[in-house]
Motif scaffolding. Structure first.
Motif, PDB file in Angstrom:
ATOM      1  N   LEU A 155       0.835  -1.202   0.000  1.00 35.10           N
ATOM      2  CA  LEU A 155       0.000   0.000   0.000  1.00 35.10           C
ATOM      3  C   LEU A 155       0.872   1.256   0.000  1.00 35.10           C
ATOM      4  CD1 LEU A 155      -2.855  -0.989   2.488  1.00 35.10           C
ATOM      5  CD2 LEU A 155      -3.076  -0.602   0.016  1.00 35.10           C
ATOM      6  N   LEU A 160      -0.651   4.664  -0.839  1.00 32.93           N
ATOM      7  CA  LEU A 160      -1.847   4.602   0.017  1.00 32.93           C
ATOM      8  C   LEU A 160      -1.499   4.359   1.488  1.00 32.93           C
ATOM      9  CD1 LEU A 160      -4.431   2.596  -2.143  1.00 32.93           C
ATOM     10  CD2 LEU A 160      -4.376   5.048  -1.689  1.00 32.93           C
ATOM     11  N   TYR A 163      -4.121   4.535   4.640  1.00 35.22           N
ATOM     12  CA  TYR A 163      -5.502   4.256   4.227  1.00 35.22           C
ATOM     13  C   TYR A 163      -5.928   2.828   4.553  1.00 35.22           C
ATOM     14  CZ  TYR A 163      -5.708   8.627   1.602  1.00 35.22           C
ATOM     15  OH  TYR A 163      -5.714   9.956   1.245  1.00 35.22           O
ATOM     16  N   LEU A 171     -13.018   5.221  -0.809  1.00 36.50           N
ATOM     17  CA  LEU A 171     -11.946   5.642  -1.701  1.00 36.50           C
ATOM     18  C   LEU A 171     -12.488   6.002  -3.082  1.00 36.50           C
ATOM     19  CD1 LEU A 171      -9.228   2.911  -0.966  1.00 36.50           C
ATOM     20  CD2 LEU A 171      -9.651   5.053   0.255  1.00 36.50           C
ATOM     21  N   MET A 175      -8.076   5.442  -6.389  1.00 32.84           N
ATOM     22  CA  MET A 175      -7.499   4.873  -5.171  1.00 32.84           C
ATOM     23  C   MET A 175      -7.871   3.396  -5.053  1.00 32.84           C
ATOM     24  SD  MET A 175      -8.167   8.071  -2.605  1.00 32.84           S
ATOM     25  CE  MET A 175      -7.216   7.508  -1.195  1.00 32.84           C
ATOM     26  N   ARG A 178      -5.589   1.475  -7.104  1.00 27.49           N
ATOM     27  CA  ARG A 178      -4.291   1.357  -6.427  1.00 27.49           C
ATOM     28  C   ARG A 178      -4.308   0.193  -5.432  1.00 27.49           C
ATOM     29  NH1 ARG A 178      -1.039   6.448  -6.305  1.00 27.49           N
ATOM     30  NH2 ARG A 178      -2.089   7.922  -7.689  1.00 27.49           N
TER      31      ARG A 178
END
Length: 416
Positions: A155, A160, A163, A171, A175, A178
């Motif tokens: 992440l 990220l 998160y 998100l 995102m 991702r």
């Protein structure tokens, strides 16, 4: 990525065909006889998904497979991890043919060597972002502490960090993608397969994800096979590009090779609207066998003779090591000769632009404004002269672009 003869081959595809339908053997026989895809469909009811594909993918490269809808690009990708079992041919990953692997062996290959990112994120809505990123490791049987640590690292790699406790619904689309990428990276696969991974994203988010992928690749050096129907995307991220049509590979090469030497009318039509100036480079445009002047060996008279023989009014000057020093002009050489000077040292124009082979037309165009000098192409490490790009070549390329755009370039250059 600069590939050389020593770059290891990660994936090798040999005479790979995939046929959908009940009469595969009959269809394969017709395919081997050179019967067209349309005729095979009419005679057997079978559809040719991939037609005798042959290529190699090198370790650490981003290999893009592209084409329009129905071209066979995603079908070909699914043959690489045997989500589709090929009808004929081989898929060798690290030298072993996965088309001959048992289900158990194939499962191990998928777990350890291959990761996949789909267009649809496929996130589990009631699990946290961290748990989603760790999901592949959970399936693989990794312990909780280890898989969450690897997922957290993945992440962070995709930007990220912090998160992990969020739910996917909290998100944005970019995102969430991702997270899908982090889930694939958490397994630490040798090969990353990405099937139209950014196609569902808004243009700005899509561009950000492309940049993110290139940034990640610069650090991790994964072998990436990327599927897209967007030629601009292929050119931006791909080291090499395959263009497919009706299951057939029409051409394989770098973006520049495909643009400058399309292999078929289909490819030519496919790439005709591409912004060439951001792709064509000095390495392609330069004249390599250019007449040069050696500062030690040639005086004004020698320069004049070489210019007249070559039919040129300006020549590049190099030293004993072939390092570029500047340009010398005919009129300056004539005046120096009249003054009975024996050296050209004081008439070399050293304040002239030079570029590297990877400079694009877009980067070279502003350099030609306000000067009559050609552009020397030099080695970035040794400054050795590799070739010369002449004004006329750039002007010919420039005429292919919007006049207002060129005018703006000139105005910007004049302001500097």
């Amino acid at each position: 990525m600069n590939m050389s003869e020593n770059t290891p081959v990660k994936i090798k595809v040999e005479d790979l065909s995939l046929i959908f339908g009940a009469q595969k053997k009959r269809a394969q026989k017709l395919l081997d006889e050179g019967v067209s895809k349309t005729e095979i469909l009419a005679k057997t009811g079978c559809t040719i998904g991939v037609n005798k594909a042959n290529f190699e993918i090198f370790e650490g490269e981003i290999f893009v497979i592209m084409g329009l809808s129905g071209s066979g690009k995603s079908t070909l990708l699914r043959c690489l991890n045997r989500l589709h079992t090929p009808t004929a041919g081989k898929v060798l990953i690290n030298g072993h043919d996965i088309t001959k692997e048992t289900n158990k062996e194939l499962l191990e290959t998928r777990r350890t060597e291959l990761g996949m990112v789909f267009q649809k994120f496929g996130l589990l809505p009631h699990r946290s972002v961290l748990e989603n990123a760790a999901f592949g490791l959970e399936i693989r049987g990794e312990g909780e502490q280890q898989r969450l640590a690897q997922a957290a690292e993945a992440l962070e790699t995709v930007g990220l960090k912090g998160y992990g406790d969020k739910l996917p619904s909290e998100l944005s689309g970019g995102m969430q993608q991702r997270v899908g990428l982090a889930r694939a990276l958490a397994n630490n696969p040798e090969v990353l397969l990405m099937d139209e991974a950014f196609s569902a994203l808004d243009p700005l988010i899509k561009s950000d994800m492309q940049d993110e992928l290139l940034e990640i690749q610069s650090k991790l050096k994964k072998t990436i096979v990327f599927i897209t129907h967007d030629l601009d995307e292929a050119i931006k991220i791909g080291d090499r590009i395959v263009i497919m049509k009706d299951g057939v590979i029409e051409q394989l090469g770098t973006a520049e090779e495909i643009l400058t030497n399309p292999a078929s009318e289909y490819v030519e039509a496919f790439v005709e609207k591409i912004d060439r100036k951001s792709v064509i480079t000095a390495g392609t445009m330069m004249f390599e066998k250019v007449t040069k002047v050696n500062v030690k060996h040639h005086g004004p008279e020698g320069v004049i003779r070489r210019m007249r023989t070559a039919g040129m009014e300006v020549l590049p000057v190099v030293d004993e090591n072939k390092s570029f020093l500047g340009f010398v002009w005919l009129q300056d050489a004539i005046e120096s000769s009249k003054a009975k000077k024996s050296s050209i040292q004081d008439i070399i124009k050293t304040e002239v632009p030079s570029v590297y082979a990877e400079y694009t037309v877009e980067e070279m165009l502003p350099l030609m404004v306000g000067t009559k000098s050609p552009l020397a192409v030099v080695d970035p490490n040794t400054n050795k002269l590799l070739g010369v790009v002449y004004q006329t070549s750039l002007i010919i390329e420039a005429t292919k672009y919007d006049r207002a755009e060129i005018k703006e370039m000139k105005e910007q250059a004049n302001d500097q």
